[in-house]
Write a protein that holds these residues in place. Structure first.
Motif, PDB file in Angstrom:
ATOM      1  N   ALA A  71       0.839  -1.192   0.000  1.00  0.00           N
ATOM      2  CA  ALA A  71       0.000   0.000   0.000  1.00  0.00           C
ATOM      3  C   ALA A  71       0.872   1.239   0.000  1.00  0.00           C
ATOM      4  O   ALA A  71       2.033   1.203   0.394  1.00  0.00           O
ATOM      5  CB  ALA A  71      -0.912   0.012   1.225  1.00  0.00           C
ATOM      6  N   THR A  72       0.302   2.333  -0.452  1.00  0.00           N
ATOM      7  CA  THR A  72       0.966   3.630  -0.370  1.00  0.00           C
ATOM      8  C   THR A  72       0.279   4.424   0.722  1.00  0.00           C
ATOM      9  O   THR A  72      -0.947   4.489   0.772  1.00  0.00           O
ATOM     10  CB  THR A  72       0.823   4.414  -1.693  1.00  0.00           C
ATOM     11  OG1 THR A  72       1.385   3.643  -2.740  1.00  0.00           O
ATOM     12  CG2 THR A  72       1.542   5.740  -1.621  1.00  0.00           C
ATOM     13  N   ASP A  77       3.685   9.250   2.629  1.00  0.00           N
ATOM     14  CA  ASP A  77       4.172   9.051   1.271  1.00  0.00           C
ATOM     15  C   ASP A  77       5.160   7.890   1.129  1.00  0.00           C
ATOM     16  O   ASP A  77       6.063   7.932   0.316  1.00  0.00           O
ATOM     17  CB  ASP A  77       4.796  10.360   0.755  1.00  0.00           C
ATOM     18  CG  ASP A  77       4.767  10.419  -0.769  1.00  0.00           C
ATOM     19  OD1 ASP A  77       3.862   9.815  -1.359  1.00  0.00           O
ATOM     20  OD2 ASP A  77       5.660  11.048  -1.344  1.00  0.00           O
ATOM     21  N   GLU A  78       4.996   6.882   1.979  1.00  0.00           N
ATOM     22  CA  GLU A  78       5.846   5.696   1.889  1.00  0.00           C
ATOM     23  C   GLU A  78       5.058   4.528   1.327  1.00  0.00           C
ATOM     24  O   GLU A  78       3.843   4.475   1.472  1.00  0.00           O
ATOM     25  CB  GLU A  78       6.350   5.302   3.285  1.00  0.00           C
ATOM     26  CG  GLU A  78       7.351   6.260   3.889  1.00  0.00           C
ATOM     27  CD  GLU A  78       8.729   6.127   3.277  1.00  0.00           C
ATOM     28  OE1 GLU A  78       9.020   5.068   2.668  1.00  0.00           O
ATOM     29  OE2 GLU A  78       9.512   7.088   3.404  1.00  0.00           O
ATOM     30  N   GLN A  79       5.783   3.580   0.729  1.00  0.00           N
ATOM     31  CA  GLN A  79       5.156   2.307   0.359  1.00  0.00           C
ATOM     32  C   GLN A  79       5.394   1.332   1.497  1.00  0.00           C
ATOM     33  O   GLN A  79       6.519   1.203   1.976  1.00  0.00           O
ATOM     34  CB  GLN A  79       5.760   1.764  -0.933  1.00  0.00           C
ATOM     35  CG  GLN A  79       5.201   2.473  -2.162  1.00  0.00           C
ATOM     36  CD  GLN A  79       5.409   1.690  -3.437  1.00  0.00           C
ATOM     37  OE1 GLN A  79       5.858   0.544  -3.410  1.00  0.00           O
ATOM     38  NE2 GLN A  79       5.089   2.292  -4.562  1.00  0.00           N
ATOM     39  N   VAL A  80       4.325   0.700   1.928  1.00  0.00           N
ATOM     40  CA  VAL A  80       4.409  -0.176   3.106  1.00  0.00           C
ATOM     41  C   VAL A  80       3.716  -1.510   2.821  1.00  0.00           C
ATOM     42  O   VAL A  80       2.983  -1.648   1.844  1.00  0.00           O
ATOM     43  CB  VAL A  80       3.756   0.498   4.344  1.00  0.00           C
ATOM     44  CG1 VAL A  80       4.521   1.752   4.733  1.00  0.00           C
ATOM     45  CG2 VAL A  80       2.288   0.829   4.076  1.00  0.00           C
ATOM     46  N   ASP A  87      -5.599  -1.796   8.070  1.00  0.00           N
ATOM     47  CA  ASP A  87      -4.384  -1.694   8.878  1.00  0.00           C
ATOM     48  C   ASP A  87      -3.907  -0.250   8.899  1.00  0.00           C
ATOM     49  O   ASP A  87      -4.070   0.480   7.924  1.00  0.00           O
ATOM     50  CB  ASP A  87      -3.263  -2.541   8.257  1.00  0.00           C
ATOM     51  CG  ASP A  87      -3.326  -3.992   8.710  1.00  0.00           C
ATOM     52  OD1 ASP A  87      -4.286  -4.355   9.409  1.00  0.00           O
ATOM     53  OD2 ASP A  87      -2.407  -4.750   8.357  1.00  0.00           O
ATOM     54  N   ALA A  88      -3.263   0.116  10.005  1.00  0.00           N
ATOM     55  CA  ALA A  88      -2.634   1.435  10.072  1.00  0.00           C
ATOM     56  C   ALA A  88      -1.289   1.377   9.360  1.00  0.00           C
ATOM     57  O   ALA A  88      -0.700   0.301   9.211  1.00  0.00           O
ATOM     58  CB  ALA A  88      -2.442   1.847  11.522  1.00  0.00           C
ATOM     59  N   CYS A  89      -0.797   2.508   8.935  1.00  0.00           N
ATOM     60  CA  CYS A  89       0.528   2.591   8.331  1.00  0.00           C
ATOM     61  C   CYS A  89       1.567   2.192   9.385  1.00  0.00           C
ATOM     62  O   CYS A  89       1.596   2.752  10.478  1.00  0.00           O
ATOM     63  CB  CYS A  89       0.794   4.017   7.867  1.00  0.00           C
ATOM     64  SG  CYS A  89       2.479   4.280   7.315  1.00  0.00           S
ATOM     65  N   PRO A  90       2.434   1.213   9.081  1.00  0.00           N
ATOM     66  CA  PRO A  90       3.444   0.800  10.065  1.00  0.00           C
ATOM     67  C   PRO A  90       4.503   1.879  10.323  1.00  0.00           C
ATOM     68  O   PRO A  90       5.229   1.817  11.301  1.00  0.00           O
ATOM     69  CB  PRO A  90       4.052  -0.460   9.448  1.00  0.00           C
ATOM     70  CG  PRO A  90       3.677  -0.440   8.007  1.00  0.00           C
ATOM     71  CD  PRO A  90       2.443   0.403   7.868  1.00  0.00           C
ATOM     72  N   ARG A  91       4.580   2.868   9.458  1.00  0.00           N
ATOM     73  CA  ARG A  91       5.577   3.930   9.638  1.00  0.00           C
ATOM     74  C   ARG A  91       5.060   5.102  10.466  1.00  0.00           C
ATOM     75  O   ARG A  91       5.721   5.561  11.386  1.00  0.00           O
ATOM     76  CB  ARG A  91       6.047   4.457   8.286  1.00  0.00           C
ATOM     77  CG  ARG A  91       6.952   3.477   7.595  1.00  0.00           C
ATOM     78  CD  ARG A  91       7.492   4.096   6.320  1.00  0.00           C
ATOM     79  NE  ARG A  91       8.407   3.164   5.690  1.00  0.00           N
ATOM     80  CZ  ARG A  91       9.713   3.224   5.818  1.00  0.00           C
ATOM     81  NH1 ARG A  91      10.267   4.166   6.532  1.00  0.00           N
ATOM     82  NH2 ARG A  91      10.474   2.338   5.228  1.00  0.00           N
ATOM     83  N   CYS A  92       3.884   5.603  10.103  1.00  0.00           N
ATOM     84  CA  CYS A  92       3.410   6.821  10.776  1.00  0.00           C
ATOM     85  C   CYS A  92       2.128   6.602  11.577  1.00  0.00           C
ATOM     86  O   CYS A  92       1.679   7.496  12.280  1.00  0.00           O
ATOM     87  CB  CYS A  92       3.196   7.943   9.755  1.00  0.00           C
ATOM     88  SG  CYS A  92       1.751   7.703   8.696  1.00  0.00           S
ATOM     89  N   VAL A  99      -4.341   0.895  -1.300  1.00  0.00           N
ATOM     90  CA  VAL A  99      -3.847  -0.444  -1.618  1.00  0.00           C
ATOM     91  C   VAL A  99      -3.378  -0.485  -3.077  1.00  0.00           C
ATOM     92  O   VAL A  99      -4.089  -0.073  -3.977  1.00  0.00           O
ATOM     93  CB  VAL A  99      -4.943  -1.500  -1.377  1.00  0.00           C
ATOM     94  CG1 VAL A  99      -4.494  -2.872  -1.862  1.00  0.00           C
ATOM     95  CG2 VAL A  99      -5.321  -1.540   0.093  1.00  0.00           C
ATOM     96  N   ILE A 100      -2.166  -0.965  -3.291  1.00  0.00           N
ATOM     97  CA  ILE A 100      -1.642  -1.027  -4.660  1.00  0.00           C
ATOM     98  C   ILE A 100      -1.264  -2.450  -5.071  1.00  0.00           C
ATOM     99  O   ILE A 100      -0.826  -2.679  -6.180  1.00  0.00           O
ATOM    100  CB  ILE A 100      -0.430  -0.088  -4.850  1.00  0.00           C
ATOM    101  CG1 ILE A 100       0.658  -0.396  -3.808  1.00  0.00           C
ATOM    102  CG2 ILE A 100      -0.842   1.367  -4.789  1.00  0.00           C
ATOM    103  CD1 ILE A 100       1.942   0.379  -4.038  1.00  0.00           C
ATOM    104  N   GLY A 101      -1.433  -3.413  -4.170  1.00  0.00           N
ATOM    105  CA  GLY A 101      -1.125  -4.793  -4.544  1.00  0.00           C
ATOM    106  C   GLY A 101      -1.614  -5.738  -3.479  1.00  0.00           C
ATOM    107  O   GLY A 101      -1.909  -5.330  -2.362  1.00  0.00           O
TER     108      GLY A 101
END
Ligand SMILES: [Zn+2]
Length: 115
Positions: A71-72, A77-80, A87-92, A99-101
């Motif tokens: 996902a983006t 602005d990260e791909q995770v 799900d929450a972004c694991p970075r922020c 979702v991109i894949g």
């Protein structure tokens, strides 16, 4: 039944390949079912094993992988990688993910018996 129609689609792909490439049987069939594809892997395997006898998939070994989804994050602005929708972004920690894949089911590799 969802998985049965998916298995029929996979069988068609295998039979198409057998015709164009001239092999008789598939030895191993490697599939990728994205985490977000909504595929029950056990049901899919069962459906494939049910359909296989008398086809190019007769006796084939089915390897089904379930990669995490990509996902983006719109916030950072990260791909995770995520394991489920929502799900929450694991970075922020943000929830603005696109979702991109990880939503597709595809054949990634086939090994075959010659002739
Ligand atoms: Zn983020």
């Amino acid at each position: 039944v969802h998985e049965l129609s998916l298995a029929e689609g996979i069988l068609q792909i295998a039979e198409g390949a057998a015709q164009s490439e001239g092999f008789a049987r598939v030895a191993t069939l490697q599939l990728e079912a994205g985490r977000l594809a909504g595929v029950d892997v056990h049901a899919l395997r069962f459906a494939l094993e049910t359909l296989a006898p008398g086809t190019v998939l007769d006796g084939a070994e089915f390897q089904i992988e379930q990669p995490e989804a990509r996902a983006t994050c719109i916030d950072c602005d990260e791909q995770v990688w995520i394991t489920a929708r929502g799900d929450a972004c694991p970075r922020c920690g943000g929830y603005h993910l696109r979702v991109i894949g990880g939503t597709e089911l595809r054949v990634i590799r086939m090994t075959v018996h010659d002739a």
